[in-house]
Design an enzyme around this catalytic site. Structure first.
Site, short mmCIF file in Angstrom:
data_model
loop_
_atom_site.label_atom_id
_atom_site.label_comp_id
_atom_site.label_asym_id
_atom_site.label_seq_id
_atom_site.Cartn_x
_atom_site.Cartn_y
_atom_site.Cartn_z
N HIS A 161 -2.77 2.42 8.12
CA HIS A 161 -3.84 1.58 7.55
C HIS A 161 -4.06 0.39 8.46
CE1 HIS A 161 -6.24 -0.86 4.95
NE2 HIS A 161 -5.28 -1.74 4.72
N GLU A 209 -17.34 12.30 21.83
CA GLU A 209 -16.04 12.91 21.48
C GLU A 209 -15.82 13.01 19.97
OE1 GLU A 209 -13.47 14.05 23.59
OE2 GLU A 209 -15.10 13.91 25.05
N GLU A 243 0.83 -1.22 0.00
CA GLU A 243 0.00 0.00 0.00
C GLU A 243 0.86 1.26 0.00
OE1 GLU A 243 -2.88 -0.53 -0.71
OE2 GLU A 243 -3.67 -2.30 0.30
N HIS A 248 -12.76 -3.50 3.72
CA HIS A 248 -11.30 -3.67 3.84
C HIS A 248 -10.72 -3.05 5.12
CE1 HIS A 248 -7.14 -3.70 1.69
NE2 HIS A 248 -7.01 -3.65 3.00
N HIS A 268 -6.97 -2.84 9.74
CA HIS A 268 -8.17 -3.61 9.44
C HIS A 268 -9.08 -3.55 10.66
CE1 HIS A 268 -5.97 -6.07 6.06
NE2 HIS A 268 -6.08 -4.78 5.80
P1 13P Z 1 1.09 -5.40 3.11
O1 13P Z 1 1.49 -6.68 3.84
O2 13P Z 1 1.69 -5.35 1.72
O3 13P Z 1 1.39 -4.19 3.93
O4 13P Z 1 -0.48 -5.47 2.86
C1 13P Z 1 -1.37 -5.59 3.95
C2 13P Z 1 -2.66 -4.92 3.70
O5 13P Z 1 -3.35 -4.61 4.64
C3 13P Z 1 -3.08 -4.63 2.31
O6 13P Z 1 -4.14 -3.74 2.26
ZN ZN Z 2 -5.31 -3.78 4.15
#
Ligand code: 13P
Ligand code: ZN
Length: 275
Positions: free
Chosen positions: A142, A172, A118, A213, A144
């Site tokens: 980023h 908040e 990413e 995602h 999840h």
């Molecule tokens: P990477 O292992 O390449 O960082 O990818 C993980 C991920 O969350 C892809 O969206």
């Molecule tokens: Zn991801």
């Protein structure tokens, strides 16, 4: 254990701590999620004695003039946040950006590895957030985020619907992200297209949701960025708990109440999201 060498440099230590904190929250199954940090000049100098022979320049498929010559700490592609503490040199590294602003090369770490897949999204988000904050923004994260992802199956995928649901689920929230959050429809991860779509949202928002995602959060330092991600994810968790009761919602934070919060805390709420 006392940290030594490059691991004693504060930004490297802070980066690793944030990875571990995210792992402990449950946001980083397997290699899920990634983190990048745009280093200050003095931090680059503090790390330079540990730099190794630079690797080859690798084109990113995206370009940004305002990031030419910058250095980033980045997690590695396919690397597990769970392992950052015990295998830092394989799990993360430092990359330099070329003078054209369209390629990176590894100057430390990422042993037998490369930056996160990413990286193009991180890079474009850094470019947009750096411009939007007069250079203050340094972190792109980023994750999840379980409850945020789950909401993308039931809420309409609009900035307005998500911003309102999150603002109404924790008092908040309007103070922490008064501009709201952006929502990106489902897209193939890891390339220039999703990078451009996300960075378009980040011109307005500090955070953007990727449908089915995860979440992108930005900020000037690790604390603020982690705190933003945590606040959004917790609000989504509260919303879920409410939905899961199956009970009708009897009361929520009204638009007048949101305006009152904004007034008292001195923040400008995104009026487009208020009735
Ligand atoms: P990477 O292992 O390449 O960082 O990818 C993980 C991920 O969350 C892809 O969206
Ligand atoms: Zn991801």
């Amino acid at each position: 254990m006392e940290k030594t060498g490059i691991f004693a440099v504060e930004c490297v230590e802070g980066f690793m701590r944030m990875c571990n904190d995210g792992w402990l929250q449950g946001w980083h199954e397997r290699n899920g999620g990634n983190l990048t940090y745009r280093m200050k000049e003095e931090e680059v100098e503090a790390c330079r004695p540990y730099f190794t022979e630079p690797g080859p320049w690798v084109k990113m498929g995206v370009q940004a003039d305002n990031l030419a010559g910058e250095y980033f700490i980045t997690t590695g592609s396919g690397k597990f946040f769970r392992n950052v503490e015990i295998k830092p040199e394989e799990s993360l590294g430092i990359v330099e950006i070329n003078p054209e602003g369209d390629a990176w090369r590894i100057v430390w770490g990422l042993v037998n590895a490369k930056p996160t897949s990413e990286f193009p999204s991180h890079f474009m988000n850094h470019s947009v957030r750096k411009a939007a904050t007069n250079g203050a923004n340094r972190v792109i994260y980023h994750l999840h985020a379980t409850n945020v992802i789950a909401l993308t199956y039931v809420l309409p995928l609009t900035d307005r619907d998500f911003s309102r649901a999150l603002w109404q689920s924790a008092t908040e929230c309007p103070v922490v992200f008064p501009e709201g959050v952006g929502v990106c429809p489902w897209m193939v991860p890891g390339g220039a297209d999703i990078a451009m779509a996300t960075s378009e949202l980040m011109k307005t928002y500090q955070a953007a949701i990727w449908a089915q995602h995860g979440l992108f959060a930005s900020g000037p330092d690790f604390d603020i960025t982690f705190g933003l991600a945590h606040t959004i994810e917790k609000s989504a968790e509260i919303y879920w708990k409410v939905l899961a009761t199956g009970q009708p919602i009897r009361q929520t934070i009204t638009d007048d109440a949101l305006r009152a919060i904004a007034k008292d805390f001195g923040v400008q709420l995104n009026e487009a999201f208020l009735d």
